[in-house]
Design a protein around this motif. Structure first.
Motif, mmCIF file in Angstrom:
data_model
loop_
_atom_site.group_PDB
_atom_site.id
_atom_site.type_symbol
_atom_site.label_atom_id
_atom_site.label_comp_id
_atom_site.label_asym_id
_atom_site.label_seq_id
_atom_site.Cartn_x
_atom_site.Cartn_y
_atom_site.Cartn_z
ATOM 1 N N ALA A 288 0.827 -1.205 0.000
ATOM 2 C CA ALA A 288 0.000 0.000 0.000
ATOM 3 C C ALA A 288 0.864 1.259 0.000
ATOM 4 O O ALA A 288 0.576 2.228 -0.726
ATOM 5 C CB ALA A 288 -0.936 -0.004 1.208
ATOM 6 N N MET A 289 1.937 1.264 0.791
ATOM 7 C CA MET A 289 2.802 2.432 0.867
ATOM 8 C C MET A 289 3.599 2.608 -0.421
ATOM 9 O O MET A 289 3.913 3.736 -0.826
ATOM 10 C CB MET A 289 3.729 2.323 2.070
ATOM 11 C CG MET A 289 3.016 2.292 3.418
ATOM 12 S SD MET A 289 1.808 3.616 3.666
ATOM 13 C CE MET A 289 2.881 5.050 3.718
ATOM 14 N N LEU A 290 3.920 1.504 -1.101
ATOM 15 C CA LEU A 290 4.595 1.602 -2.394
ATOM 16 C C LEU A 290 3.695 2.320 -3.402
ATOM 17 O O LEU A 290 4.153 3.180 -4.168
ATOM 18 C CB LEU A 290 4.953 0.219 -2.911
ATOM 19 C CG LEU A 290 5.565 0.191 -4.314
ATOM 20 C CD1 LEU A 290 6.999 0.694 -4.289
ATOM 21 C CD2 LEU A 290 5.510 -1.206 -4.906
ATOM 22 N N LEU A 291 2.409 1.984 -3.395
ATOM 23 C CA LEU A 291 1.475 2.634 -4.319
ATOM 24 C C LEU A 291 1.233 4.087 -3.929
ATOM 25 O O LEU A 291 1.041 4.949 -4.791
ATOM 26 C CB LEU A 291 0.168 1.853 -4.370
ATOM 27 C CG LEU A 291 0.311 0.424 -4.897
ATOM 28 C CD1 LEU A 291 -1.024 -0.288 -4.892
ATOM 29 C CD2 LEU A 291 0.914 0.412 -6.295
ATOM 30 N N LYS A 292 1.268 4.361 -2.642
ATOM 31 C CA LYS A 292 1.179 5.753 -2.197
ATOM 32 C C LYS A 292 2.392 6.531 -2.703
ATOM 33 O O LYS A 292 2.263 7.679 -3.141
ATOM 34 C CB LYS A 292 1.097 5.821 -0.677
ATOM 35 C CG LYS A 292 0.846 7.215 -0.134
ATOM 36 C CD LYS A 292 0.592 7.188 1.369
ATOM 37 C CE LYS A 292 0.283 8.581 1.886
ATOM 38 N NZ LYS A 292 -0.018 8.567 3.350
ATOM 39 N N ASN A 293 3.577 5.894 -2.654
ATOM 40 C CA ASN A 293 4.779 6.516 -3.211
ATOM 41 C C ASN A 293 4.620 6.781 -4.709
ATOM 42 O O ASN A 293 5.075 7.804 -5.229
ATOM 43 C CB ASN A 293 6.000 5.628 -2.972
ATOM 44 C CG ASN A 293 6.520 5.699 -1.551
ATOM 45 O OD1 ASN A 293 6.103 6.557 -0.768
ATOM 46 N ND2 ASN A 293 7.434 4.805 -1.216
#
Length: 303
Positions: A288-293
């Motif tokens: 999820a945080m990768l996609l937020k990045n």
């Protein structure tokens, strides 16, 4: 359902399976500190940990990313696009990448996988990276780690343009992180930090031990936890001690006994107040945080 309040002597986060090793995080709260959770009440004397659902928290983040992607596109902006270079046939890497691509589609981020054989030369891989850096259709770019032994991972990570570096491994992003400046934060470290914040575990003024000094996980987690909460990139205001494989066992024991929060590869469930399970722990939040990045780099918020 109303949140239940209980008194715990300790709590746990377990970052799960990182690209290079399995991490678990143990957070021991101050005695009789009250925390609200969505789980059922338990007594302070209970030996069983309260499960923190990394999957549930990740769904919250993904929903927010999906909403922001839709809003971004509605204003006439280009749909964010993630390109992943996958070298070789490492089964775990293929699973990680498949999960990333599936999650990207769910939030409206387009993506592609570029497969290359394990005997690809470093020069060819770097040339490919340079071309993708210049490709205006690519918002975010990552090379899945680990790489074959004949390829230097640091050289490859530094070849990715920092403004497209969704993994946050480029030396410029790491440097900005260390200077408390806005940067692309490595996804696993960002996931641990996000779970801490969303769970309500307090870090201000706490003593933290991070067992492990890897540049992709241990170091960025330490940076996030110890930096000033009022700086340009707010941190956790904790006092952080980093231990590693050369730390004498007796010293490690002393450090962990004095710590309020310990992030360490160890089995701690029976002594924990909170724990994130594997699977379903930090892994989903890391994606999820990768996609937020990816959305951050598409919006050019940092560079």
């Amino acid at each position: 359902m109303a949140a239940a309040t209980a008194f715990f002597s300790s709590s746990v986060l377990r970052p799960g399976l990182a690209p290079l090793r399995r991490w678990r995080a143990l957070s021991r709260l101050a005695p009789r500190t009250a925390y609200s959770t969505s789980s059922s009440p338990r007594s302070a004397a209970s030996d069983e940990a309260t499960i923190i659902s990394g999957t549930k928290l990740a769904k919250q983040v993904l929903k927010e990313v999906q909403r922001d992607v839709e809003s971004w596109i509605s204003f006439g902006n280009k749909r964010p696009h993630l390109t992943v270079i996958l070298v070789g046939d490492n089964p775990a890497s293929h699973i990680y990448v498949r999960n990333k691509i599936k999650a990207a589609a769910a939030v409206g981020i387009s993506s592609e996988i570029i497969l290359r054989p394990k005997d690809i030369s470093q020069e060819e891989l770097l040339d490919m990276t340079v071309k993708l850096n210049k490709d205006s259709t690519v918002s975010g770019l990552l090379v899945q780690l680990p790489l074959p032994d004949h390829i230097d991972e640091r050289t490859v990570c530094n070849a990715i343009a920092p403004e497209k570096d969704v993994d946050g491994f480029h030396i410029m992003n790491i440097g900005r992180l260390c200077l408390d400046q806005p940067s692309i934060i490595p996804a696993t470290a960002a996931a641990v930090w996000e779970i801490i914040k969303r769970t309500g575990i307090q870090t201000f003024g706490k003593n933290v031990v991070v067992a492990g000094r890897s540049k992709n996980v241990g170091m960025p987690i330490s940076m996030l936890l110890h930096t000033d909460g009022e700086h340009e990139r707010p941190g956790g205001d904790a006092t952080v001690t980093i231990t590693h494989r050369h730390t004498p066992k007796e010293q490690l024991k002393i450090h962990t006994q004095l710590a309020d929060i310990v992030i360490v590869a160890a089995e701690v469930k029976k002594k924990a107040g909170f724990i994130t399970p594997v699977p379903g722990g930090v892994g989903p939040m890391t994606v999820a945080m990768l996609l937020k990045n990816t959305l951050i780099v598409a919006k050019k918020r940092i560079y």
